[in-house]
Design an enzyme around this catalytic site. Structure first.
Site, mmCIF file in Angstrom:
data_model
loop_
_atom_site.group_PDB
_atom_site.id
_atom_site.type_symbol
_atom_site.label_atom_id
_atom_site.label_comp_id
_atom_site.label_asym_id
_atom_site.label_seq_id
_atom_site.Cartn_x
_atom_site.Cartn_y
_atom_site.Cartn_z
ATOM 1 N N SER A 1 7.109 -16.066 3.240
ATOM 2 C CA SER A 1 7.707 -16.275 4.563
ATOM 3 C C SER A 1 8.631 -17.483 4.558
ATOM 4 O O SER A 1 8.461 -18.429 3.787
ATOM 5 C CB SER A 1 6.622 -16.500 5.617
ATOM 6 O OG SER A 1 5.787 -15.375 5.733
HETATM 7 N N1 SAH Z 1 1.595 -15.311 3.937
HETATM 8 C C1 SAH Z 1 2.483 -14.866 2.880
HETATM 9 C C2 SAH Z 1 3.547 -13.919 3.400
HETATM 10 C C3 SAH Z 1 3.401 -12.613 2.720
HETATM 11 S S1 SAH Z 1 4.332 -11.262 3.348
HETATM 12 C C4 SAH Z 1 3.078 -16.035 2.113
HETATM 13 O O1 SAH Z 1 2.890 -17.188 2.537
HETATM 14 O O2 SAH Z 1 3.699 -15.809 1.075
HETATM 15 C C5 SAH Z 1 3.023 -10.297 4.049
HETATM 16 C C6 SAH Z 1 1.948 -9.821 3.112
HETATM 17 O O3 SAH Z 1 1.052 -9.003 3.875
HETATM 18 C C7 SAH Z 1 2.417 -8.971 1.946
HETATM 19 O O4 SAH Z 1 2.006 -9.564 0.741
HETATM 20 C C8 SAH Z 1 1.705 -7.623 2.172
HETATM 21 O O5 SAH Z 1 1.319 -6.984 0.973
HETATM 22 C C9 SAH Z 1 0.503 -8.044 2.985
HETATM 23 N N2 SAH Z 1 -0.134 -6.981 3.793
HETATM 24 C C10 SAH Z 1 0.448 -5.954 4.445
HETATM 25 N N3 SAH Z 1 -0.477 -5.222 5.075
HETATM 26 C C11 SAH Z 1 -1.687 -5.806 4.826
HETATM 27 C C12 SAH Z 1 -3.042 -5.514 5.197
HETATM 28 N N4 SAH Z 1 -3.375 -4.479 5.977
HETATM 29 N N5 SAH Z 1 -4.016 -6.340 4.757
HETATM 30 C C13 SAH Z 1 -3.727 -7.405 3.959
HETATM 31 N N6 SAH Z 1 -2.474 -7.726 3.578
HETATM 32 C C14 SAH Z 1 -1.463 -6.937 3.998
#
Ligand code: SAH
Length: 223
Positions: free
Chosen positions: A70
């Site tokens: 993010s």
């Molecule tokens: N917090 C992260 C941002 C990641 S983007 C950071 O600091 O880098 C969002 C993430 O949510 C992705 O890696 C995606 O695979 C995950 N995601 C999507 N649906 C999900 C679910 N149902 N449960 C857990 N993770 C999920």
């Protein structure tokens, strides 16, 4: 895919991180707690190799598997909305790179984080270990929360949901806060904070438009 050779920080990296903190302050992040945490976490550890010049830009960046780390402003904005106190128990849905989890941990809360994409989770675990914290990482569908450790003082969802998953609201403590981007399109959301009052009432606040990757899973977008 993640570099561990960058653990030793250069003065240039530290300087760029300070500049990022100032930029976030100028963009309206006022929580010193959050700014200090961003100032502590070496974002270069969570970055794909060879992209050093992008590490301290205020922008999202691809981390593989169609996912992104993010934007720092978004991490700061969501973290500030959580209104955390030292020792709070916090659940993050969407570990991704692990950066948001590390920022939460730097605030001094207990972090539980769930990710669906196993290779991403494995990379995040490796990096988070280097930082010597006590973050608990889990593989699974975070739309169902993490009932084994519920209830939580705060829950943050870092992917865009079609609606607020009932399981997450149920796993909030009285007095707890859920911060979640929600939208009827997979790539455009409004940030919401759902608070559970001490007597169990639900309060809904909205905080403007954001753009996240889709939250998949049972109470998210279908696969
Ligand atoms: N917090 C992260 C941002 C990641 S983007 C950071 O600091 O880098 C969002 C993430 O949510 C992705 O890696 C995606 O695979 C995950 N995601 C999507 N649906 C999900 C679910 N149902 N449960 C857990 N993770 C999920």
């Amino acid at each position: 895919m993640f570099t561990t050779a960058e653990i030793t920080e250069t003065p240039v990296m530290a300087g760029k991180r300070n500049q990022l903190v100032n930029e976030l302050r100028q963009k309206g992040i006022v929580s010193e707690q959050v700014l200090q945490a961003i100032g502590k976490v070496p974002r270069q550890l969570f970055f794909p190799m060879d992209f050093e010049q992008f590490v301290y830009r205020d922008a999202p960046f691809p981390i593989g598997h169609g996912q992104t780390i993010s934007q720092p402003y978004t991490v700061a904005f969501q973290t500030a909305l959580l209104q955390l106190k030292t020792g709070d128990k916090v659940l993050e849905i969407g570990t991704g790179s692990g950066y948001q989890a590390a920022v939460l941990s730097a605030i001094g809360v207990q972090v539980y984080t769930v990710e669906t994409v196993l290779p991403l989770l494995k990379d995040a675990i490796k990096v988070l270990k280097i930082l010597d914290n006590d973050i608990k990482c889990f593989h699974g569908d975070g739309t169902m929360g993490l009932p084994a450790f519920a209830p939580y003082d705060a829950i943050v969802v870092t992917a865009g949901a079609p609606e607020v998953p009932a399981s997450l609201v149920n796993q909030l403590k009285p007095g707890g806060r859920l911060v979640i981007p929600v939208g009827d399109k997979p790539d455009s959301q409004i940030m919401f904070r759902i608070s559970k009052t001490p007597d169990g009432k639900i309060i809904n606040e909205s905080f403007g438009p954001f753009r996240f990757v889709p939250l998949k899973g049972k109470e998210g977008w279908s696969k």
